[in-house]
Every structure is written in structure tokens, then in C-alpha cells.
Motif scaffolding. Sequence first.
Motif, PDB file in Angstrom:
ATOM      1  N   SER A  68       0.824  -1.204   0.000  1.00 37.99           N
ATOM      2  CA  SER A  68       0.000   0.000   0.000  1.00 37.99           C
ATOM      3  C   SER A  68       0.860   1.256   0.000  1.00 37.99           C
ATOM      4  CB  SER A  68      -0.945  -0.004   1.208  1.00 37.99           C
ATOM      5  OG  SER A  68      -0.217   0.085   2.410  1.00 37.99           O
ATOM      6  N   LEU A  69       1.953   1.236   0.769  1.00 42.61           N
ATOM      7  CA  LEU A  69       2.806   2.417   0.824  1.00 42.61           C
ATOM      8  C   LEU A  69       3.455   2.714  -0.518  1.00 42.61           C
ATOM      9  CD1 LEU A  69       4.566   2.015   4.297  1.00 42.61           C
ATOM     10  CD2 LEU A  69       2.775   3.622   3.661  1.00 42.61           C
ATOM     11  N   LEU A  70       3.898   1.662  -1.204  1.00 43.92           N
ATOM     12  CA  LEU A  70       4.527   1.868  -2.503  1.00 43.92           C
ATOM     13  C   LEU A  70       3.522   2.329  -3.545  1.00 43.92           C
ATOM     14  CD1 LEU A  70       6.902  -1.241  -2.643  1.00 43.92           C
ATOM     15  CD2 LEU A  70       7.540   1.146  -2.223  1.00 43.92           C
ATOM     16  N   SER A  71       2.295   1.864  -3.448  1.00 43.24           N
ATOM     17  CA  SER A  71       1.287   2.214  -4.451  1.00 43.24           C
ATOM     18  C   SER A  71       0.672   3.588  -4.210  1.00 43.24           C
ATOM     19  CB  SER A  71       0.178   1.153  -4.464  1.00 43.24           C
ATOM     20  OG  SER A  71      -0.476   1.111  -3.208  1.00 43.24           O
ATOM     21  N   LEU A  72       0.885   4.130  -3.010  1.00 44.61           N
ATOM     22  CA  LEU A  72       0.295   5.430  -2.674  1.00 44.61           C
ATOM     23  C   LEU A  72       1.333   6.548  -2.759  1.00 44.61           C
ATOM     24  CD1 LEU A  72      -1.886   4.384   0.405  1.00 44.61           C
ATOM     25  CD2 LEU A  72      -2.541   4.489  -1.997  1.00 44.61           C
ATOM     26  N   TRP A  73       2.255   6.423  -3.686  1.00 47.48           N
ATOM     27  CA  TRP A  73       3.353   7.388  -3.771  1.00 47.48           C
ATOM     28  C   TRP A  73       2.866   8.797  -4.103  1.00 47.48           C
ATOM     29  CZ3 TRP A  73       4.086  10.130  -8.247  1.00 47.48           C
ATOM     30  CH2 TRP A  73       3.442   9.645  -9.394  1.00 47.48           C
ATOM     31  N   PHE A  74       1.676   8.915  -4.711  1.00 49.78           N
ATOM     32  CA  PHE A  74       1.201  10.245  -5.098  1.00 49.78           C
ATOM     33  C   PHE A  74       0.669  11.032  -3.896  1.00 49.78           C
ATOM     34  CE2 PHE A  74      -1.707  13.375  -7.006  1.00 49.78           C
ATOM     35  CZ  PHE A  74      -0.880  13.904  -7.989  1.00 49.78           C
ATOM     36  N   THR A  75       0.428  10.369  -2.767  1.00 45.89           N
ATOM     37  CA  THR A  75      -0.091  11.067  -1.587  1.00 45.89           C
ATOM     38  C   THR A  75       0.841  12.184  -1.118  1.00 45.89           C
ATOM     39  OG1 THR A  75      -1.344   9.133  -0.872  1.00 45.89           O
ATOM     40  CG2 THR A  75      -0.862  10.787   0.792  1.00 45.89           C
ATOM     41  N   PRO A  76       2.135  11.919  -0.887  1.00 50.35           N
ATOM     42  CA  PRO A  76       3.015  13.035  -0.490  1.00 50.35           C
ATOM     43  C   PRO A  76       3.146  14.101  -1.566  1.00 50.35           C
ATOM     44  CG  PRO A  76       4.292  11.039  -0.894  1.00 50.35           C
ATOM     45  CD  PRO A  76       2.858  10.638  -0.877  1.00 50.35           C
ATOM     46  N   VAL A  77       3.069  13.689  -2.831  1.00 57.80           N
ATOM     47  CA  VAL A  77       3.142  14.678  -3.915  1.00 57.80           C
ATOM     48  C   VAL A  77       1.943  15.613  -3.855  1.00 57.80           C
ATOM     49  CG1 VAL A  77       3.162  14.991  -6.418  1.00 57.80           C
ATOM     50  CG2 VAL A  77       4.453  13.117  -5.391  1.00 57.80           C
ATOM     51  N   SER A  78       0.770  15.047  -3.634  1.00 53.79           N
ATOM     52  CA  SER A  78      -0.443  15.860  -3.551  1.00 53.79           C
ATOM     53  C   SER A  78      -0.397  16.814  -2.356  1.00 53.79           C
ATOM     54  CB  SER A  78      -1.665  14.941  -3.441  1.00 53.79           C
ATOM     55  OG  SER A  78      -2.851  15.686  -3.281  1.00 53.79           O
ATOM     56  N   ILE A  79       0.064  16.306  -1.211  1.00 55.58           N
ATOM     57  CA  ILE A  79       0.159  17.164  -0.026  1.00 55.58           C
ATOM     58  C   ILE A  79       1.177  18.277  -0.250  1.00 55.58           C
ATOM     59  CG2 ILE A  79       0.816  17.205   2.418  1.00 55.58           C
ATOM     60  CD1 ILE A  79      -0.326  14.385   2.651  1.00 55.58           C
ATOM     61  N   LEU A  80       2.279  17.948  -0.915  1.00 51.91           N
ATOM     62  CA  LEU A  80       3.284  18.971  -1.220  1.00 51.91           C
ATOM     63  C   LEU A  80       2.707  20.048  -2.130  1.00 51.91           C
ATOM     64  CD1 LEU A  80       6.222  19.971  -1.052  1.00 51.91           C
ATOM     65  CD2 LEU A  80       6.736  18.511  -3.017  1.00 51.91           C
ATOM     66  N   LEU A  81       1.951  19.631  -3.142  1.00 53.56           N
ATOM     67  CA  LEU A  81       1.323  20.614  -4.037  1.00 53.56           C
ATOM     68  C   LEU A  81       0.311  21.481  -3.286  1.00 53.56           C
ATOM     69  CD1 LEU A  81       0.736  18.397  -7.209  1.00 53.56           C
ATOM     70  CD2 LEU A  81       2.392  20.258  -6.948  1.00 53.56           C
ATOM     71  N   THR A  82      -0.454  20.849  -2.398  1.00 51.24           N
ATOM     72  CA  THR A  82      -1.396  21.616  -1.572  1.00 51.24           C
ATOM     73  C   THR A  82      -0.672  22.672  -0.765  1.00 51.24           C
ATOM     74  OG1 THR A  82      -2.661  19.573  -1.326  1.00 51.24           O
ATOM     75  CG2 THR A  82      -3.273  21.390   0.091  1.00 51.24           C
ATOM     76  N   SER A  83       0.457  22.278  -0.175  1.00 58.78           N
ATOM     77  CA  SER A  83       1.229  23.182   0.674  1.00 58.78           C
ATOM     78  C   SER A  83       1.840  24.327  -0.118  1.00 58.78           C
ATOM     79  CB  SER A  83       2.330  22.393   1.387  1.00 58.78           C
ATOM     80  OG  SER A  83       1.796  21.293   2.074  1.00 58.78           O
ATOM     81  N   ILE A  84       2.376  24.009  -1.297  1.00 58.36           N
ATOM     82  CA  ILE A  84       3.001  25.044  -2.119  1.00 58.36           C
ATOM     83  C   ILE A  84       1.965  26.063  -2.578  1.00 58.36           C
ATOM     84  CG2 ILE A  84       4.174  25.486  -4.311  1.00 58.36           C
ATOM     85  CD1 ILE A  84       5.581  22.785  -3.967  1.00 58.36           C
ATOM     86  N   ILE A  85       0.852  25.572  -3.089  1.00 56.59           N
ATOM     87  CA  ILE A  85      -0.207  26.475  -3.568  1.00 56.59           C
ATOM     88  C   ILE A  85      -0.760  27.297  -2.410  1.00 56.59           C
ATOM     89  CG2 ILE A  85      -2.490  26.592  -4.633  1.00 56.59           C
ATOM     90  CD1 ILE A  85      -1.761  23.942  -6.080  1.00 56.59           C
ATOM     91  N   GLY A  86      -1.036  26.635  -1.283  1.00 55.46           N
ATOM     92  CA  GLY A  86      -1.566  27.344  -0.119  1.00 55.46           C
ATOM     93  C   GLY A  86      -0.601  28.373   0.435  1.00 55.46           C
ATOM     94  N   SER A  87       0.682  28.037   0.478  1.00 52.46           N
ATOM     95  CA  SER A  87       1.690  28.984   0.976  1.00 52.46           C
ATOM     96  C   SER A  87       1.771  30.217   0.087  1.00 52.46           C
ATOM     97  CB  SER A  87       3.061  28.304   1.054  1.00 52.46           C
ATOM     98  OG  SER A  87       3.037  27.212   1.931  1.00 52.46           O
ATOM     99  N   ALA A  88       1.741  29.994  -1.223  1.00 52.14           N
ATOM    100  CA  ALA A  88       1.786  31.127  -2.159  1.00 52.14           C
ATOM    101  C   ALA A  88       0.564  32.026  -1.985  1.00 52.14           C
ATOM    102  CB  ALA A  88       1.873  30.616  -3.590  1.00 52.14           C
ATOM    103  N   LEU A  89      -0.613  31.409  -1.859  1.00 54.75           N
ATOM    104  CA  LEU A  89      -1.826  32.199  -1.666  1.00 54.75           C
ATOM    105  C   LEU A  89      -1.804  32.921  -0.318  1.00 54.75           C
ATOM    106  CD1 LEU A  89      -4.418  29.608  -3.039  1.00 54.75           C
ATOM    107  CD2 LEU A  89      -3.669  31.712  -4.155  1.00 54.75           C
TER     108      LEU A  89
END
Length: 417
Positions: A68-89
Motif C-alpha cells: 500500500s505504501l509503494l502504491s500510494l506514492w502520489f499522496t506526499p506529492v499531492s500534499i506537497l502541491l497543496t502546501s506550495i499552492i496554499g503557501s503562495a496564496l
Amino acid sequence: MEIWELFVVALIPVLETLFIAIVGLFLAVDRVNILCAAARHHLNNLVFYVFFPALLASGLVNSSTEISLLSLWFTPVSILLTSIIGSALGWILVKVTGAPKQLHGLVIGCCAAGNLGNLPVIIIPAICDEKNNPFGDSSTCSINGMTYVSLSMSIGAVFVWSFVYNIIRAYGNKDDVGIKINSTISEQKCDKSSEIFSDSSREALLSKSIPCYEVHEAPVELLRGSSGDRNKVTIFKKINVQVNKLVKIVDLTILLRPPTIATIVGLIIGVVTPIHHVLVGDNAPLHVIANSVSLLGEAAIPSMTLIMGANLLRGFKRSRLSIWLIIGITIVRFIILPLFGILVIKAAQSFDMVGSDPLYHFVLLLQYAVPPALAIGTITQLFEVGETECSVIMFWNYIVASIAVTLWSTYYMWILS
């Protein structure tokens, strides 16, 4: 499920959070005075050092598997994108509204870090328990859903206690001495210990500064040497200055924070099968340890919510927070970020980066539509920077969330069903 049923399922966890916050507000009233300032400090330390790390570790231990951990690799990517967009806003918001400098970190943190803990933890099982849920069999839905949520919560916690922690500390112009002070039993003793600490720190700094001057005075031979040697010394000094600035801005000891350690330990136990079998399961020889940690973790979210509610009392009396700042954070969290989330997840689906499980897609979308993380209130309490303003922001955001999160959750389930 009908749309109105989806609406009710998504509404319940937000209302539960608001109700616990109101209880915390009542306990902080002068006539009751159970959650006074000292009590909030001690409870906050319990959350930081015991309850929240236990919640993170138990969630990962009970849900993680190597596949499950290997297959959910996009989870940290999504959270990182959320953080970057939110920080900029958030950065744009503080510039537009002219927020006080000491609140810049709080505003950016509220825009960047969402509540990936108690809301998804309540929403996902509630949806899965419904017979007509859009995600299939109830038991499979619950197991997979809690795996997705636990991983999101743990990665989100690492981000909160690294980026948000450091940015609030940097703008608040405080250091970890405040945490050490809050950890002691008596506030009066804390003040004395802080004075001793500051005096000893000055002496240590003075004693360490003497060799620095000797180093600068000693290399007379370098000055007499070639220009190339002088250039090397100058470059070395510039690099040293930049590294010192970076260390002052970013607290690298975040790797030793209890939430981060708990996340690492939980991942190791969840992935390493022999250790997992020893600790997890009814037949595991040491299952009592895992059950005890899980029991401690259950106190984290109610405790954080009680602290948020207790801080509201001072917030309503003393906070001078601009109404436009509250409206701006609300717009960022419940309008702009969810729209970005739809674009990101749809793009990831088109490139086959998130698999085919609609429940996983729902959890990813939900990351963009939740109110600010409750752990931000814990951080402001630790540094005593913007506690009242944070509580006011949280209160109004969670009131709006009772409608916004419900509507977005209903819409997400509708488009994924």
C-alpha cells in the motif's frame, strides 16, 4: 446514496469538532476556570509529546503495508502541491491585507496546512458504513480508506511540524526555550529557569566568541599571501554566513520532534513484516503495547479541539484580527484550493498516476477542501504567538467548514460515483 444522505454524512464530523470547541470555551470561562492558561499549557505539552505522536504511530502501524505504501506514492506529492499552492496564496494574502508581521507565519500556515486528521478519520468510515456508499463493500472500503487517511495524516503532520512550525517560529521571533519553559511544572520556576538558561547561554556565547576573534586576528599570513588565498578565505566566509542564516531560519532539529519520530517509527513497524506481526493483531505477543499506544492517540484530537475552544475566550475579548484576513483565509481554503485540487487530481488521473480506486481519489480531493490543521493551534500555544488570533481563525473556518466541506464532499462523491 442520495445527495442529501451524502450531505448529512459529511456534515457530522464538522459539527462534532465545533461542539467540542464550545465545550473547551465553556471550561475556560472565569466561573468554571478548568482550562485556565496553566492548564492549557500542560494539556498542550501532553498533546505535543504524547497524544499526537501516539495517534500518528498507531494509525500507520495499524494500516500500513509494504504494497500500500509503494502504491500510494502520489499522496506526499499531492500534499506537497497543496502546501506550495496554499503557501503562495497565504503570502499574497498577508501582502494584500497588510497583516501584522508576527501573524504572517500563522496566516501562511493556515492557508498551507489543512486538517488531514480528525475530519477524514470520521468522514471516511461514516461513508463506508453506509450500505449504498459509492465506494463498494463496507469492510474493504473501511480498511482501504483508513490506510489512505493514516498515510495522509502522517505526511501532513510531518509538514505541519516542519514547515509551519518553523515559519511561525521565524515570524514570531521566538525559539525552543518557550517549549522548555512550558514543559515545567510551575510557571514561576519556568521564569527562573529561563533566566538561568539565558544567562548561561550568554556566557557560553561569549566564551565561544573569543576563539572567533582569535581566528580573525591570527591569519595575518593569509593577508600577506596571494590574492587567490584571500579570495578563498572570502568565499569560505560568505558560505559560512549563508549557512548560519539558514540554520537560524530553519530549525533542523525538527527531525527530533516527537511527531516526526512517531511517523518514522510507525512506518518502520508497518513496513517490516516481522515487527508488525509481533506488535499488531489479536494473536501478536506484544499487541498490548500497540493497543495502549492507540488508546493514547485517541485523546489527541479532542484535546487539541478543547485547547482551540478555550483560546477562543481570549480571542473574542482581545483579538484585533482583521475581518478581511479571516475572509481571505476562508476563501483560500474553501474556494481556491478545492478548485486547484480538482485540476491536480484530474490531471493525475489522465496520466494514470493515482490508480483506479475512486476512494483514493476522494481522499486526495478532500486534502484540498478541509479547514486549517488543528495542530497549528498547538504550535502557536507552544511559542505563545498569535494564540488568540489562531483560535478566532479556526472558529470561523470550522463554522464555514460545516457547509463548505459538506458541499465539496458531496460533490466529490457525486463525480466519482
